[in-house]
Write a protein that holds these residues in place. Sequence first.
Motif, PDB file in Angstrom:
ATOM      1  N   GLY A 125       0.825  -1.187   0.000  1.00  8.78           N
ATOM      2  CA  GLY A 125       0.000   0.000   0.000  1.00  8.78           C
ATOM      3  C   GLY A 125       0.862   1.240   0.000  1.00  8.78           C
ATOM      4  O   GLY A 125       0.414   2.336   0.336  1.00  8.78           O
ATOM      5  N   ALA A 126       2.123   1.078  -0.413  1.00 12.60           N
ATOM      6  CA  ALA A 126       3.106   2.153  -0.309  1.00 12.60           C
ATOM      7  C   ALA A 126       3.012   3.181  -1.412  1.00 12.60           C
ATOM      8  O   ALA A 126       3.653   4.231  -1.334  1.00 12.60           O
ATOM      9  N   GLY A 127       2.229   2.895  -2.454  1.00 14.90           N
ATOM     10  CA  GLY A 127       2.177   3.805  -3.579  1.00 14.90           C
ATOM     11  C   GLY A 127       3.393   3.629  -4.471  1.00 14.90           C
ATOM     12  O   GLY A 127       4.371   2.957  -4.111  1.00 14.90           O
ATOM     13  N   ALA A 128       3.344   4.262  -5.648  1.00 15.51           N
ATOM     14  CA  ALA A 128       4.458   4.131  -6.585  1.00 15.51           C
ATOM     15  C   ALA A 128       5.757   4.655  -5.988  1.00 15.51           C
ATOM     16  O   ALA A 128       6.833   4.088  -6.210  1.00 15.51           O
ATOM     17  N   LYS A 129       5.664   5.718  -5.187  1.00 12.77           N
ATOM     18  CA  LYS A 129       6.874   6.284  -4.577  1.00 12.77           C
ATOM     19  C   LYS A 129       7.523   5.289  -3.620  1.00 12.77           C
ATOM     20  O   LYS A 129       8.735   5.048  -3.664  1.00 12.77           O
TER      21      LYS A 129
ATOM     22  N   ASN B 125      13.275 -12.974 -17.463  1.00 15.24           N
ATOM     23  CA  ASN B 125      13.960 -11.678 -17.361  1.00 15.24           C
ATOM     24  C   ASN B 125      14.758 -11.371 -18.616  1.00 15.24           C
ATOM     25  O   ASN B 125      14.976 -10.205 -18.960  1.00 15.24           O
ATOM     26  N   ASP B 126      15.204 -12.427 -19.313  1.00 12.51           N
ATOM     27  CA  ASP B 126      16.061 -12.253 -20.484  1.00 12.51           C
ATOM     28  C   ASP B 126      15.327 -11.687 -21.686  1.00 12.51           C
ATOM     29  O   ASP B 126      15.971 -11.201 -22.631  1.00 12.51           O
ATOM     30  N   TYR B 127      13.977 -11.752 -21.680  1.00 12.84           N
ATOM     31  CA  TYR B 127      13.247 -11.320 -22.878  1.00 12.84           C
ATOM     32  C   TYR B 127      11.914 -10.646 -22.540  1.00 12.84           C
ATOM     33  O   TYR B 127      10.989 -10.663 -23.347  1.00 12.84           O
ATOM     34  N   SER B 128      11.833 -10.025 -21.369  1.00  9.35           N
ATOM     35  CA  SER B 128      10.562  -9.391 -20.988  1.00  9.35           C
ATOM     36  C   SER B 128      10.781  -8.055 -20.291  1.00  9.35           C
ATOM     37  O   SER B 128      11.827  -7.800 -19.693  1.00  9.35           O
ATOM     38  N   ILE B 129       9.761  -7.217 -20.387  1.00  8.51           N
ATOM     39  CA  ILE B 129       9.673  -5.970 -19.631  1.00  8.51           C
ATOM     40  C   ILE B 129       8.659  -6.181 -18.521  1.00  8.51           C
ATOM     41  O   ILE B 129       7.576  -6.724 -18.755  1.00  8.51           O
ATOM     42  N   GLY B 130       9.003  -5.784 -17.299  1.00  9.17           N
ATOM     43  CA  GLY B 130       8.144  -6.007 -16.147  1.00  9.17           C
ATOM     44  C   GLY B 130       7.546  -4.724 -15.603  1.00  9.17           C
ATOM     45  O   GLY B 130       8.245  -3.720 -15.454  1.00  9.17           O
ATOM     46  N   ILE B 131       6.247  -4.770 -15.314  1.00 14.00           N
ATOM     47  CA  ILE B 131       5.540  -3.623 -14.723  1.00 14.00           C
ATOM     48  C   ILE B 131       4.947  -4.054 -13.390  1.00 14.00           C
ATOM     49  O   ILE B 131       4.220  -5.046 -13.318  1.00 14.00           O
ATOM     50  N   GLU B 132       5.250  -3.305 -12.349  1.00 16.54           N
ATOM     51  CA  GLU B 132       4.667  -3.527 -11.021  1.00 16.54           C
ATOM     52  C   GLU B 132       3.482  -2.582 -10.834  1.00 16.54           C
ATOM     53  O   GLU B 132       3.599  -1.373 -11.017  1.00 16.54           O
ATOM     54  N   ILE B 133       2.332  -3.166 -10.490  1.00 14.69           N
ATOM     55  CA  ILE B 133       1.114  -2.386 -10.264  1.00 14.69           C
ATOM     56  C   ILE B 133       0.846  -2.383  -8.771  1.00 14.69           C
ATOM     57  O   ILE B 133       0.753  -3.444  -8.147  1.00 14.69           O
ATOM     58  N   ASP B 134       0.750  -1.204  -8.172  1.00 17.76           N
ATOM     59  CA  ASP B 134       0.589  -1.123  -6.719  1.00 17.76           C
ATOM     60  C   ASP B 134      -0.782  -1.675  -6.326  1.00 17.76           C
ATOM     61  O   ASP B 134      -1.820  -1.098  -6.649  1.00 17.76           O
ATOM     62  N   ASN B 135      -0.765  -2.808  -5.644  1.00 14.77           N
ATOM     63  CA  ASN B 135      -2.001  -3.518  -5.312  1.00 14.77           C
ATOM     64  C   ASN B 135      -1.673  -4.532  -4.226  1.00 14.77           C
ATOM     65  O   ASN B 135      -0.606  -5.165  -4.257  1.00 14.77           O
ATOM     66  N   TRP B 136      -2.591  -4.713  -3.271  1.00  6.91           N
ATOM     67  CA  TRP B 136      -2.356  -5.645  -2.174  1.00  6.91           C
ATOM     68  C   TRP B 136      -2.464  -7.107  -2.596  1.00  6.91           C
ATOM     69  O   TRP B 136      -1.996  -7.999  -1.889  1.00  6.91           O
ATOM     70  N   GLY B 137      -3.113  -7.366  -3.710  1.00  8.62           N
ATOM     71  CA  GLY B 137      -3.300  -8.757  -4.096  1.00  8.62           C
ATOM     72  C   GLY B 137      -4.330  -9.433  -3.211  1.00  8.62           C
ATOM     73  O   GLY B 137      -5.432  -8.914  -2.979  1.00  8.62           O
ATOM     74  N   ARG B 138      -3.974 -10.591  -2.676  1.00 11.35           N
ATOM     75  CA  ARG B 138      -4.913 -11.366  -1.862  1.00 11.35           C
ATOM     76  C   ARG B 138      -5.167 -10.669  -0.525  1.00 11.35           C
ATOM     77  O   ARG B 138      -4.244 -10.210   0.150  1.00 11.35           O
ATOM     78  N   LEU B 139      -6.442 -10.602  -0.152  1.00 11.83           N
ATOM     79  CA  LEU B 139      -6.870  -9.981   1.098  1.00 11.83           C
ATOM     80  C   LEU B 139      -7.468 -11.033   2.030  1.00 11.83           C
ATOM     81  O   LEU B 139      -7.709 -12.166   1.631  1.00 11.83           O
ATOM     82  N   ILE B 140      -7.715 -10.622   3.260  1.00  8.46           N
ATOM     83  CA  ILE B 140      -8.226 -11.539   4.282  1.00  8.46           C
ATOM     84  C   ILE B 140      -9.425 -10.892   4.965  1.00  8.46           C
ATOM     85  O   ILE B 140      -9.393  -9.706   5.298  1.00  8.46           O
ATOM     86  N   ARG B 141     -10.485 -11.682   5.165  1.00  6.96           N
ATOM     87  CA  ARG B 141     -11.595 -11.210   5.995  1.00  6.96           C
ATOM     88  C   ARG B 141     -11.424 -11.841   7.372  1.00  6.96           C
ATOM     89  O   ARG B 141     -11.501 -13.061   7.530  1.00  6.96           O
ATOM     90  N   THR B 142     -11.164 -11.019   8.362  1.00  6.50           N
ATOM     91  CA  THR B 142     -10.859 -11.511   9.704  1.00  6.50           C
ATOM     92  C   THR B 142     -12.142 -11.795  10.493  1.00  6.50           C
ATOM     93  O   THR B 142     -13.253 -11.458  10.065  1.00  6.50           O
ATOM     94  N   ALA B 143     -11.983 -12.399  11.649  1.00  4.08           N
ATOM     95  CA  ALA B 143     -13.127 -12.824  12.459  1.00  4.08           C
ATOM     96  C   ALA B 143     -14.025 -11.650  12.853  1.00  4.08           C
ATOM     97  O   ALA B 143     -15.222 -11.839  13.090  1.00  4.08           O
ATOM     98  N   ASP B 144     -13.461 -10.460  12.925  1.00  4.83           N
ATOM     99  CA  ASP B 144     -14.256  -9.288  13.278  1.00  4.83           C
ATOM    100  C   ASP B 144     -15.008  -8.713  12.080  1.00  4.83           C
ATOM    101  O   ASP B 144     -15.661  -7.670  12.186  1.00  4.83           O
ATOM    102  N   GLY B 145     -14.906  -9.386  10.918  1.00  3.19           N
ATOM    103  CA  GLY B 145     -15.634  -8.960   9.735  1.00  3.19           C
ATOM    104  C   GLY B 145     -14.924  -7.931   8.890  1.00  3.19           C
ATOM    105  O   GLY B 145     -15.441  -7.532   7.837  1.00  3.19           O
TER     106      GLY B 145
END
Length: 268
Positions: free
Chosen positions: A37-41, A91-111
């Motif tokens: 959640g750090a942002g692009a910076k 890595n030898d033949y690709s360009i990589g882009i990082e998209i700022d995103n948490w990916g998998r999330l969790i729903r905790t017991a408190d909802g």
Amino acid sequence: MQIVDHRLKPGWYRPSPHQGGALDSPSLLVMHFTVSGAGAKGVSDYFVSPQAKASAHVVVGRDGDVRQVVPFNVKAWHAGRSIWRGRPNCNDYSIGIEIDNWGRLIRTADGQVRSSTSRVLDPALAVELTHKNESRPSLWEVYGETQLSALAEVTRCILAAYPTITEIVGHDDISPGRKTDPGPAFPMSRFVSLVEGRGDSQPLFRTVIASRLNARGGPGVQFDTLGVFLAGTRLEVLYDSPGPWAQVKGALEGGGAVTAWVSDQYLA
């Protein structure tokens, strides 16, 4: 925005030490999420730090902020152990882009909906989907329109500057089982539509060309059949990364809408 001397102009640039070797004639564009959640910076600052031991060419923030840390003609350390169409070391033949995103999330017991670092998030940012390489649904952070628009602009620039790139894939395509990014919440089909200028809000539809097409609970014949789509059925494509399976939504034989996986070769 354009690419001049292998850098986005105008744009923020600071070189990461975690790079090396000439990247000649790239053929792949690989999408990642940052699990952050750090942002692009924050992510770009990490990539230029000595402790990172990893990098990507570009980072795209939720707010559309774009930061480059590796020139496009140099290999970034983004793919790790990977293979695509029988060719290892992406890595030898690709360009990589990082998209700022948490990916998998969790729903905790408190909802509450939380990130992998236990940060509480707005439930509206979460969607329940089944990853194409998994059999059970999870919560995933959605990708916002501002971010997707910026990502599409960067991608158009890259494809124009490097016409040898013929495919856009996810990290989970080149490292299946080891990686899950960019995840099922990344709208690959609609993103490609954005890149191609087919509209930023139009879903992609495909048509069943088999007489009867099994709708399965996951991307493989080992998953249960949920029903059958008949020939001519128009299906909304939710996830259509390169490969033999597509995640779709549509009406089954006998009525009732379902979200399911189908064999891609039977869709026009």
